[in-house]
Design a protein around this motif. Structure first.
Motif, PDB file in Angstrom:
ATOM      1  N   SER A 168     -11.312  47.847 102.051  1.00  0.00           N
ATOM      2  CA  SER A 168      -9.823  48.286 102.456  1.00  0.00           C
ATOM      3  C   SER A 168      -8.740  47.544 101.491  1.00  0.00           C
ATOM      4  CB  SER A 168      -9.384  47.859 103.847  1.00  0.00           C
ATOM      5  OG  SER A 168     -10.306  48.568 104.580  1.00  0.00           O
ATOM      6  N   ARG A 169      -8.914  46.326 100.971  1.00  0.00           N
ATOM      7  CA  ARG A 169      -8.142  45.786 100.275  1.00  0.00           C
ATOM      8  C   ARG A 169      -8.149  46.323  98.734  1.00  0.00           C
ATOM      9  NH1 ARG A 169      -8.127  39.370  98.215  1.00  0.00           N
ATOM     10  NH2 ARG A 169      -6.177  39.693  96.955  1.00  0.00           N
ATOM     11  N   LEU A 170      -9.442  46.575  98.551  1.00  0.00           N
ATOM     12  CA  LEU A 170      -9.734  47.108  97.054  1.00  0.00           C
ATOM     13  C   LEU A 170      -8.947  48.694  96.932  1.00  0.00           C
ATOM     14  CD1 LEU A 170     -13.020  45.794  96.053  1.00  0.00           C
ATOM     15  CD2 LEU A 170     -10.825  45.079  95.112  1.00  0.00           C
ATOM     16  N   LEU A 171      -9.530  49.486  97.846  1.00  0.00           N
ATOM     17  CA  LEU A 171      -8.877  50.787  98.006  1.00  0.00           C
ATOM     18  C   LEU A 171      -7.323  50.844  98.150  1.00  0.00           C
ATOM     19  CD1 LEU A 171     -11.177  52.162 100.818  1.00  0.00           C
ATOM     20  CD2 LEU A 171     -11.235  52.804  98.255  1.00  0.00           C
ATOM     21  N   ASP A 172      -6.568  49.772  98.532  1.00  0.00           N
ATOM     22  CA  ASP A 172      -5.107  49.982  98.972  1.00  0.00           C
ATOM     23  C   ASP A 172      -4.390  49.334  97.975  1.00  0.00           C
ATOM     24  OD1 ASP A 172      -5.580  50.998 101.457  1.00  0.00           O
ATOM     25  OD2 ASP A 172      -5.442  49.187 102.413  1.00  0.00           O
ATOM     26  N   GLY A 174     -11.236  44.370  87.633  1.00  0.00           N
ATOM     27  CA  GLY A 174     -12.050  44.921  86.544  1.00  0.00           C
ATOM     28  C   GLY A 174     -11.946  44.395  85.215  1.00  0.00           C
ATOM     29  N   ARG A 175     -10.721  43.915  84.716  1.00  0.00           N
ATOM     30  CA  ARG A 175     -10.521  43.318  83.599  1.00  0.00           C
ATOM     31  C   ARG A 175     -11.182  41.843  83.664  1.00  0.00           C
ATOM     32  NH1 ARG A 175      -5.354  45.661  84.140  1.00  0.00           N
ATOM     33  NH2 ARG A 175      -4.553  43.613  84.950  1.00  0.00           N
ATOM     34  N   GLU A 234      -4.111  48.966  93.927  1.00  0.00           N
ATOM     35  CA  GLU A 234      -4.515  49.518  92.469  1.00  0.00           C
ATOM     36  C   GLU A 234      -4.391  48.310  91.507  1.00  0.00           C
ATOM     37  OE1 GLU A 234      -5.807  51.695  89.007  1.00  0.00           O
ATOM     38  OE2 GLU A 234      -5.853  52.467  91.217  1.00  0.00           O
ATOM     39  N   PRO A 235      -3.222  47.566  91.538  1.00  0.00           N
ATOM     40  CA  PRO A 235      -3.082  46.331  90.643  1.00  0.00           C
ATOM     41  C   PRO A 235      -4.519  45.530  90.662  1.00  0.00           C
ATOM     42  CG  PRO A 235      -0.940  47.114  91.379  1.00  0.00           C
ATOM     43  CD  PRO A 235      -2.106  47.676  92.072  1.00  0.00           C
TER      44      PRO A 235
END
Length: 75
Positions: free
Chosen positions: A31-35, A44-45, A37-38
């Motif tokens: 949920s945290r990842l879905l909510d 990802g970096r 974007e930054p």
């Protein structure tokens, strides 16, 4: 139950880790990842940097060669 995932993933840097079998923690992380974007972009970096430093063919080869060079010579 032991796992090498925390070493590979390093919580909060290239990804998020949760305890094995902890479905609520897994759901919260997803949920945290879905909510956020930054956060997804930052992780990802970080994952890309971690791959290049630790798991790319060039990086792994350099570490193995360094290990071999650190061994004492055979008699």
């Amino acid at each position: 139950k032991a796992s090498c995932v925390p070493w590979v993933n390093q919580h909060g840097r290239p990804g998020l880790t949760v305890p094995v079998g902890a479905a609520p923690a897994r759901a919260a992380a997803l949920s945290r990842l879905l909510d956020d974007e930054p956060l997804r972009q930052e992780l990802g970096r970080g994952a890309r940097r971690r791959y290049e430093q630790e798991f790319s063919a060039a990086g792994m080869t350099a570490r193995v060669l360094s290990l071999y060079r650190s061994l004492p010579p055979r008699a």
